[in-house]
Motif scaffolding. Structure first.
Motif, PDB file in Angstrom:
ATOM      1  N   ARG A 126       0.920  -1.118  -0.224  1.00  0.00           N
ATOM      2  CA  ARG A 126      -0.155   0.016   0.021  1.00  0.00           C
ATOM      3  C   ARG A 126       0.725   1.391   0.043  1.00  0.00           C
ATOM      4  O   ARG A 126       0.534   2.173  -0.489  1.00  0.00           O
ATOM      5  CB  ARG A 126      -0.940  -0.014   1.345  1.00  0.00           C
ATOM      6  N   MET A 127       2.130   1.250   0.729  1.00  0.00           N
ATOM      7  CA  MET A 127       2.878   2.437   0.913  1.00  0.00           C
ATOM      8  C   MET A 127       3.449   2.722  -0.366  1.00  0.00           C
ATOM      9  O   MET A 127       4.047   3.996  -0.782  1.00  0.00           O
ATOM     10  CB  MET A 127       3.974   2.213   1.811  1.00  0.00           C
ATOM     11  N   PHE A 128       3.466   1.967  -1.481  1.00  0.00           N
ATOM     12  CA  PHE A 128       3.862   2.170  -2.865  1.00  0.00           C
ATOM     13  C   PHE A 128       2.732   1.912  -3.944  1.00  0.00           C
ATOM     14  O   PHE A 128       3.180   1.778  -5.200  1.00  0.00           O
ATOM     15  CB  PHE A 128       5.193   1.098  -3.235  1.00  0.00           C
ATOM     16  N   GLY A 129       1.666   2.335  -3.357  1.00  0.00           N
ATOM     17  CA  GLY A 129       0.637   2.638  -4.428  1.00  0.00           C
ATOM     18  C   GLY A 129      -0.437   1.443  -4.125  1.00  0.00           C
ATOM     19  O   GLY A 129      -1.433   1.403  -4.730  1.00  0.00           O
ATOM     20  N   GLY A 130       0.122   0.008  -3.987  1.00  0.00           N
ATOM     21  CA  GLY A 130      -0.690  -0.765  -4.029  1.00  0.00           C
ATOM     22  C   GLY A 130      -0.927  -1.584  -5.314  1.00  0.00           C
ATOM     23  O   GLY A 130      -1.655  -2.797  -5.466  1.00  0.00           O
ATOM     24  N   THR A 131      -0.646  -0.849  -6.337  1.00  0.00           N
ATOM     25  CA  THR A 131      -0.876  -1.696  -7.684  1.00  0.00           C
ATOM     26  C   THR A 131       0.278  -2.419  -8.098  1.00  0.00           C
ATOM     27  O   THR A 131       1.303  -1.875  -8.099  1.00  0.00           O
ATOM     28  CB  THR A 131      -1.218  -0.354  -8.721  1.00  0.00           C
ATOM     29  N   PRO A 132       0.132  -3.530  -8.737  1.00  0.00           N
ATOM     30  CA  PRO A 132       1.273  -4.488  -8.899  1.00  0.00           C
ATOM     31  C   PRO A 132       1.896  -3.765 -10.037  1.00  0.00           C
ATOM     32  O   PRO A 132       1.510  -3.253 -11.064  1.00  0.00           O
ATOM     33  CB  PRO A 132       0.695  -5.674  -9.395  1.00  0.00           C
ATOM     34  N   LEU A 133       3.254  -3.554 -10.114  1.00  0.00           N
ATOM     35  CA  LEU A 133       3.930  -3.125 -11.070  1.00  0.00           C
ATOM     36  C   LEU A 133       3.812  -3.673 -12.545  1.00  0.00           C
ATOM     37  O   LEU A 133       3.621  -2.875 -13.449  1.00  0.00           O
ATOM     38  CB  LEU A 133       5.558  -3.100 -10.955  1.00  0.00           C
ATOM     39  N   VAL A 134       3.597  -4.815 -12.726  1.00  0.00           N
ATOM     40  CA  VAL A 134       3.333  -5.506 -13.995  1.00  0.00           C
ATOM     41  C   VAL A 134       2.162  -5.185 -14.538  1.00  0.00           C
ATOM     42  O   VAL A 134       1.916  -4.804 -15.891  1.00  0.00           O
ATOM     43  CB  VAL A 134       3.189  -6.896 -13.739  1.00  0.00           C
ATOM     44  N   ASP A 175      -7.093  -7.460 -19.319  1.00  0.00           N
ATOM     45  CA  ASP A 175      -8.243  -7.589 -18.132  1.00  0.00           C
ATOM     46  C   ASP A 175      -8.091  -8.243 -17.449  1.00  0.00           C
ATOM     47  O   ASP A 175      -8.632  -9.634 -17.512  1.00  0.00           O
ATOM     48  CB  ASP A 175      -9.433  -7.256 -18.806  1.00  0.00           C
ATOM     49  N   LEU A 176      -7.646  -8.082 -16.180  1.00  0.00           N
ATOM     50  CA  LEU A 176      -7.430  -9.457 -15.199  1.00  0.00           C
ATOM     51  C   LEU A 176      -8.038  -9.021 -13.796  1.00  0.00           C
ATOM     52  O   LEU A 176      -7.907  -8.013 -13.640  1.00  0.00           O
ATOM     53  CB  LEU A 176      -5.837  -9.782 -14.875  1.00  0.00           C
ATOM     54  N   SER A 177      -8.308 -10.161 -13.141  1.00  0.00           N
ATOM     55  CA  SER A 177      -8.678  -9.622 -11.838  1.00  0.00           C
ATOM     56  C   SER A 177      -7.766  -9.248 -10.976  1.00  0.00           C
ATOM     57  O   SER A 177      -6.620  -9.360 -11.255  1.00  0.00           O
ATOM     58  CB  SER A 177      -9.559 -10.934 -11.181  1.00  0.00           C
ATOM     59  N   ASP A 178      -7.931  -8.455  -9.904  1.00  0.00           N
ATOM     60  CA  ASP A 178      -7.000  -7.888  -8.841  1.00  0.00           C
ATOM     61  C   ASP A 178      -6.234  -8.955  -8.429  1.00  0.00           C
ATOM     62  O   ASP A 178      -4.935  -8.835  -8.362  1.00  0.00           O
ATOM     63  CB  ASP A 178      -7.496  -7.108  -7.771  1.00  0.00           C
ATOM     64  N   SER A 179      -6.867 -10.137  -8.095  1.00  0.00           N
ATOM     65  CA  SER A 179      -5.867 -11.299  -7.660  1.00  0.00           C
ATOM     66  C   SER A 179      -4.949 -11.869  -8.623  1.00  0.00           C
ATOM     67  O   SER A 179      -3.878 -12.188  -8.251  1.00  0.00           O
ATOM     68  CB  SER A 179      -6.837 -12.497  -7.021  1.00  0.00           C
ATOM     69  N   SER A 180      -5.603 -11.983  -9.773  1.00  0.00           N
ATOM     70  CA  SER A 180      -4.550 -12.450 -11.064  1.00  0.00           C
ATOM     71  C   SER A 180      -3.426 -11.506 -11.449  1.00  0.00           C
ATOM     72  O   SER A 180      -2.555 -11.776 -11.504  1.00  0.00           O
ATOM     73  CB  SER A 180      -5.296 -12.509 -12.240  1.00  0.00           C
ATOM     74  N   ARG A 225      -1.917  -9.491  -8.847  1.00  0.00           N
ATOM     75  CA  ARG A 225      -0.954  -9.893  -7.845  1.00  0.00           C
ATOM     76  C   ARG A 225      -0.163 -11.273  -8.009  1.00  0.00           C
ATOM     77  O   ARG A 225       0.984 -11.017  -7.903  1.00  0.00           O
ATOM     78  CB  ARG A 225      -1.910  -9.903  -6.506  1.00  0.00           C
ATOM     79  N   HIS A 226      -0.823 -12.051  -8.734  1.00  0.00           N
ATOM     80  CA  HIS A 226      -0.368 -13.298  -8.884  1.00  0.00           C
ATOM     81  C   HIS A 226       0.763 -13.496 -10.095  1.00  0.00           C
ATOM     82  O   HIS A 226       2.121 -13.754  -9.962  1.00  0.00           O
ATOM     83  CB  HIS A 226      -1.143 -14.552  -9.161  1.00  0.00           C
ATOM     84  N   LEU A 227       0.420 -12.492 -11.074  1.00  0.00           N
ATOM     85  CA  LEU A 227       1.189 -12.256 -12.209  1.00  0.00           C
ATOM     86  C   LEU A 227       2.524 -11.440 -11.835  1.00  0.00           C
ATOM     87  O   LEU A 227       3.612 -11.932 -12.055  1.00  0.00           O
ATOM     88  CB  LEU A 227       0.573 -11.512 -13.263  1.00  0.00           C
ATOM     89  N   ASN A 228       2.407 -10.568 -10.975  1.00  0.00           N
ATOM     90  CA  ASN A 228       3.377  -9.632 -10.422  1.00  0.00           C
ATOM     91  C   ASN A 228       4.235 -10.596  -9.757  1.00  0.00           C
ATOM     92  O   ASN A 228       5.555 -10.597  -9.609  1.00  0.00           O
ATOM     93  CB  ASN A 228       2.924  -8.581  -9.566  1.00  0.00           C
TER      94      ASN A 228
END
Length: 185
Positions: A95-103, A115-120, A122-125
């Motif tokens: 969260r402190m770095f934005g919380g959005t996976p860099l990938v 278009d992936l789910s938030d969980s996907s 995070r997994h990809l990242n």
């Protein structure tokens, strides 16, 4: 075209190494990353963060290689770069770095239309985190257990080959999880 531009410094390193030695190749690599940054700045009026990190480490580790005349510094650079990228990808989920996976940020910037789910995402990242860690380890294994020529060949062909395979596998994984969009229905 962009892929060739991204790989020009390592290709210049490889060719110079085959013609001269690792120290000349390191000097050429330093010049190539500086020129790459200058060209990128004039072409796009911005610098790619990954190029800046990698280029900065080339300047530091390449400079040490030439100043101390110890090739171990330039041989450590791929491991350090990959581990820093892995750490950056991992930190991006916090969260402190934005919380959005860099990938996700990188793929949206490229307008890939994925278009992936938030969980996907995070997994990809996390897959990229693991990939960067393993690539760093692979570099260490090769440079510690094989001769210099094998390491140089691995640096170009092995790492490039592993990256291509990883991206292809990632593409298959993404396509198996892509959510249908309104346009595709």
């Amino acid at each position: 075209m962009q892929l060739l531009f991204d790989f020009l410094p390592i290709i210049a390193f490889f060719v110079t190494y085959k013609m001269v030695d690792i120290y000349a190749a390191t000097a050429v690599l330093i010049v190539a990353v500086v020129l790459q940054s200058v060209v990128q700045w004039f072409w796009k009026r911005k610098l790619n963060t990954m190029h800046l990190i990698s280029g900065g480490l080339v300047l530091v580790f390449g400079g040490l290689t030439l100043a101390i005349h110890d090739k171990a510094f330039i041989m450590w650079k791929p491991t350090i770069v990959n581990w820093l990228f892995g750490a950056g990808f991992l930190a991006s989920q916090l969260r402190m770095f934005g919380g959005t996976p860099l990938v996700r940020r990188l793929m949206n910037t490229a307008e890939a239309g994925v278009d992936l789910s938030d969980s996907s995402w995070r997994h990809l990242n996390l897959m990229w985190v693991a990939y960067f860690i393993l690539l760093g380890i692979a570099n260490l294994v090769v440079f510690r257990n094989f001769d210099e020529d094998t390491w140089v060949n691995f640096k170009l062909f092995g790492m490039l080959g592993l990256t291509v395979v990883f991206i292809l596998l990632q593409g298959m994984w993404i396509s198996s999880r892509t959510q249908p969009t309104e346009d595709s229905e």
